[in-house]
Motif scaffolding. Structure first.
Motif, short mmCIF file in Angstrom:
data_model
loop_
_atom_site.label_atom_id
_atom_site.label_comp_id
_atom_site.label_asym_id
_atom_site.label_seq_id
_atom_site.Cartn_x
_atom_site.Cartn_y
_atom_site.Cartn_z
N GLU A 49 0.83 -1.21 0.00
CA GLU A 49 0.00 0.00 0.00
C GLU A 49 0.87 1.25 0.00
O GLU A 49 0.61 2.21 -0.75
N LEU A 50 1.92 1.26 0.81
CA LEU A 50 2.82 2.41 0.84
C LEU A 50 3.59 2.53 -0.47
O LEU A 50 3.77 3.64 -0.99
N GLU A 51 4.04 1.42 -1.01
CA GLU A 51 4.77 1.43 -2.28
C GLU A 51 3.92 2.07 -3.38
O GLU A 51 4.41 2.90 -4.16
N GLN A 52 2.64 1.72 -3.44
CA GLN A 52 1.76 2.28 -4.46
C GLN A 52 1.53 3.76 -4.23
O GLN A 52 1.54 4.56 -5.19
N ALA A 53 1.34 4.15 -2.98
CA ALA A 53 1.14 5.57 -2.67
C ALA A 53 2.36 6.39 -3.07
O ALA A 53 2.23 7.50 -3.61
N LEU A 54 3.54 5.86 -2.82
CA LEU A 54 4.78 6.57 -3.19
C LEU A 54 4.93 6.65 -4.70
O LEU A 54 5.36 7.68 -5.24
N ALA A 55 4.58 5.57 -5.38
CA ALA A 55 4.66 5.58 -6.84
C ALA A 55 3.71 6.62 -7.43
O ALA A 55 4.05 7.32 -8.40
N ASN A 56 2.54 6.75 -6.83
CA ASN A 56 1.56 7.75 -7.29
C ASN A 56 2.08 9.17 -7.11
O ASN A 56 1.65 10.08 -7.81
N GLN A 57 3.01 9.33 -6.18
CA GLN A 57 3.61 10.64 -5.93
C GLN A 57 4.87 10.86 -6.78
O GLN A 57 5.53 11.90 -6.67
N GLY A 58 5.21 9.86 -7.60
CA GLY A 58 6.35 10.00 -8.49
C GLY A 58 7.68 9.59 -7.89
O GLY A 58 8.74 9.89 -8.45
N HIS A 59 7.65 8.90 -6.75
CA HIS A 59 8.89 8.48 -6.09
C HIS A 59 9.33 7.11 -6.57
O HIS A 59 8.51 6.26 -6.92
N GLU A 60 10.64 6.89 -6.54
CA GLU A 60 11.20 5.58 -6.89
C GLU A 60 11.49 4.82 -5.61
O GLU A 60 12.56 4.97 -4.99
N ALA A 61 10.53 4.02 -5.18
CA ALA A 61 10.66 3.25 -3.95
C ALA A 61 10.09 1.86 -4.18
O ALA A 61 9.08 1.69 -4.87
N ALA A 62 10.75 0.86 -3.62
CA ALA A 62 10.32 -0.53 -3.79
C ALA A 62 10.20 -1.20 -2.43
O ALA A 62 11.08 -1.06 -1.58
N PHE A 63 9.12 -1.94 -2.25
CA PHE A 63 8.91 -2.68 -1.00
C PHE A 63 9.30 -4.14 -1.18
O PHE A 63 9.01 -4.75 -2.21
N MET A 64 9.96 -4.68 -0.16
CA MET A 64 10.27 -6.10 -0.12
C MET A 64 9.87 -6.64 1.25
O MET A 64 10.32 -6.13 2.28
N GLN A 65 9.02 -7.64 1.26
CA GLN A 65 8.62 -8.24 2.53
C GLN A 65 9.79 -9.01 3.12
O GLN A 65 10.48 -9.75 2.43
N CYS A 66 10.03 -8.81 4.42
CA CYS A 66 11.19 -9.44 5.05
C CYS A 66 10.99 -9.51 6.55
O CYS A 66 10.58 -8.52 7.18
N ASP A 67 11.28 -10.65 7.11
CA ASP A 67 11.33 -10.83 8.56
C ASP A 67 12.75 -10.51 9.01
O ASP A 67 13.70 -11.19 8.62
N GLY A 68 12.92 -9.47 9.80
CA GLY A 68 14.24 -9.01 10.20
C GLY A 68 15.03 -10.01 11.02
O GLY A 68 16.23 -9.83 11.23
N ARG A 69 14.38 -11.07 11.48
CA ARG A 69 15.08 -12.09 12.26
C ARG A 69 15.51 -13.27 11.41
O ARG A 69 16.12 -14.21 11.92
N ASP A 70 15.20 -13.22 10.11
CA ASP A 70 15.49 -14.33 9.21
C ASP A 70 16.71 -13.97 8.34
O ASP A 70 16.62 -13.13 7.45
N GLU A 71 17.83 -14.60 8.61
CA GLU A 71 19.07 -14.24 7.92
C GLU A 71 18.98 -14.45 6.41
O GLU A 71 19.48 -13.64 5.63
#
Length: 259
Positions: A49-71
């Motif tokens: 949802e945030l990635e899409q909102a940022l794209a609509n604003q013209g920003h170059e941002a990409a979301f990647m799902q990640c568990d910070g405890r998983d190496e």
């Protein structure tokens, strides 16, 4: 008011835990300063949802799902960044919170081992694993800047955090200093920001605004800090303006450490 000076122009940055709160504010601030930003989070829906909102604003941002405890997941994110962009300049390690089973008002003798370890994993282990793979990626690229999120709970003892949270955030600060010394000659700067009482969504879901204001009375300024104020500190430490600063802990605490 737009205060952008393109301080991160052409830089590629990773922000872990970037879907809300301080992490989201950092993502927004870095994008305003010209960076390409990859941000992670554990919840796909919030990230997309945030990635899409940022794209609509013209920003170059990409979301990647990640568990910070998983190496393996962390390593995969960083490998993808280098493969996609050919560079990796900045990393902000913002994953961390108190485990659901770890009471923020708990006492040492009442804390279950599982709750203590879960909070340590969410804060300290996640930071270590991210730094491990970020540094490994930055070394052959000629350096970079890393900034970790700690907390004033790692500097001063208060009633607003569990024993495990205090211990974990203190360890994040010292881990930062160790890495800063080890990699100073490799052009990898490592710093840490320690926010005080901060008006994030998570905090305001746990305490009312009145309760937060009461907690924030430890700040001589008499108020909670905002995620955006924290983001400005991360921006400075990750920019070339801080080229000679490493191993430093910056408290965003309204003067608490001076009191």
């Amino acid at each position: 008011m737009d205060t952008s000076r393109n301080r991160l122009q052409s830089k590629v940055a990773l922000v872990t835990g970037g879907t809300k709160g301080i992490g989201k504010a950092i993502v927004m601030r870095f994008l305003q300063e010209g960076a390409t930003v990859v941000f992670t989070g554990s919840t796909a829906e919030a990230g997309q949802e945030l990635e899409q909102a940022l794209a609509n604003q013209g920003h170059e941002a990409a979301f990647m799902q990640c568990d910070g405890r998983d190496e393996q997941q962390i390593a995969g994110v960083i490998e993808c960044i280098v493969a996609t962009y050919g560079r990796f300049d900045i990393a902000v390690n913002n994953v961390g919170n108190t485990a659901p089973s770890d009471s923020a008002l708990g006492k040492v003798h009442e804390t279950p081992l599982e709750a203590f370890e879960d909070t340590l994993h969410r804060n300290l282990t996640s930071t270590f694993l991210s730094m491990k793979h970020e540094i490994a990626a930055m070394l052959p690229l000629g350096g970079g800047a890393i900034c970790n999120t700690a907390s004033m709970a790692g500097v001063r003892v208060s009633s607003a955090g569990s024993p495990a949270y205090h211990a974990a955030k203190a360890a994040v600060i010292h881990l930062t200093r160790k890495a800063a010394i080890q990699y100073a000659r490799d052009n990898i700067r490592v710093n840490v920001v320690a926010p005080g009482a901060t008006a994030t969504e998570r905090v305001l879901s746990r305490w009312t605004r009145e309760e937060l204001d009461q907690l924030a009375t430890v700040h001589p300024m008499g108020r909670a800090v905002t995620p955006e104020e924290c983001a400005d500190a991360f921006l400075f430490l990750c920019s070339d303006e801080a080229a000679s600063i490493t191993g430093h802990m910056v408290p965003i605490d309204g003067g608490w450490t001076a009191n």
